[in-house]
Design a protein around this motif. Structure first.
Motif, PDB file in Angstrom:
ATOM      1  N   ALA A   1      41.907  48.814  38.819  1.00 54.26           N
ATOM      2  CA  ALA A   1      40.692  48.494  39.571  1.00 54.26           C
ATOM      3  C   ALA A   1      40.045  47.213  39.051  1.00 54.26           C
ATOM      4  O   ALA A   1      39.626  46.359  39.840  1.00 54.26           O
ATOM      5  N   ARG A   2      39.991  47.072  37.723  1.00 55.84           N
ATOM      6  CA  ARG A   2      39.408  45.846  37.142  1.00 55.84           C
ATOM      7  C   ARG A   2      40.240  44.622  37.497  1.00 55.84           C
ATOM      8  O   ARG A   2      39.697  43.564  37.826  1.00 55.84           O
ATOM      9  N   THR A   3      41.557  44.749  37.444  1.00 60.15           N
ATOM     10  CA  THR A   3      42.427  43.621  37.755  1.00 60.15           C
ATOM     11  C   THR A   3      42.326  43.234  39.222  1.00 60.15           C
ATOM     12  O   THR A   3      42.264  42.051  39.560  1.00 60.15           O
ATOM     13  N   GLY A   4      42.306  44.227  40.103  1.00 59.02           N
ATOM     14  CA  GLY A   4      42.161  43.939  41.527  1.00 59.02           C
ATOM     15  C   GLY A   4      40.841  43.270  41.843  1.00 59.02           C
ATOM     16  O   GLY A   4      40.786  42.321  42.641  1.00 59.02           O
ATOM     17  N   ALA A   5      39.769  43.733  41.213  1.00 55.60           N
ATOM     18  CA  ALA A   5      38.457  43.115  41.429  1.00 55.60           C
ATOM     19  C   ALA A   5      38.441  41.685  40.908  1.00 55.60           C
ATOM     20  O   ALA A   5      37.873  40.792  41.550  1.00 55.60           O
ATOM     21  N   ALA A   6      39.078  41.455  39.774  1.00 59.22           N
ATOM     22  CA  ALA A   6      39.125  40.093  39.222  1.00 59.22           C
ATOM     23  C   ALA A   6      39.929  39.166  40.130  1.00 59.22           C
ATOM     24  O   ALA A   6      39.552  38.011  40.343  1.00 59.22           O
ATOM     25  N   LEU A   7      41.031  39.670  40.690  1.00 61.54           N
ATOM     26  CA  LEU A   7      41.828  38.849  41.606  1.00 61.54           C
ATOM     27  C   LEU A   7      41.045  38.565  42.885  1.00 61.54           C
ATOM     28  O   LEU A   7      41.058  37.437  43.395  1.00 61.54           O
ATOM     29  N   ALA A   8      40.333  39.557  43.403  1.00 62.41           N
ATOM     30  CA  ALA A   8      39.514  39.333  44.598  1.00 62.41           C
ATOM     31  C   ALA A   8      38.420  38.304  44.313  1.00 62.41           C
ATOM     32  O   ALA A   8      38.122  37.454  45.165  1.00 62.41           O
TER      33      ALA A   8
END
Length: 94
Positions: A31-38
């Motif tokens: 979730a943290r990685t996806g949010a950072a990529l977004a």
């Protein structure tokens, strides 16, 4: 007298602890990685959203013109922005 120590069940305990602790930690990291990529894509001017796709997280880009710029067309050559955004994402420091 020589003391003896017998251990039993440590492997089972380790498996139970891992089964309880690892999946939530992995989900939180995803979730943290996806949010950072977004966020990185948003900084590049491309709105992105996180979606749950069959138990997997995905970053979805619904901006048609941005995808058209990435791919190009018969009338216009591609103007890739995704490679630069992914490179910036990989170079970021957590």
């Amino acid at each position: 007298m020589s003391p003896r120590l017998r251990t039993r069940g440590l492997d089972g305990l380790a498996r139970r602890l891992a089964a309880r602790a690892v999946p939530p930690a992995a989900q939180a990291a995803a979730a943290r990685t996806g949010a950072a990529l977004a966020d990185t894509l948003a900084a590049a001017g491309v709105p992105a959203s996180l979606v749950d796709a069959g138990g997997r997280r995905a970053v979805r880009i619904a901006d048609g013109p941005a995808l058209g710029r990435e791919r190009g067309s018969l009338q216009a050559p591609p103007a890739p922005w995704l490679a630069a955004a992914l490179l910036a994402f990989r170079r970021r420091r957590p």
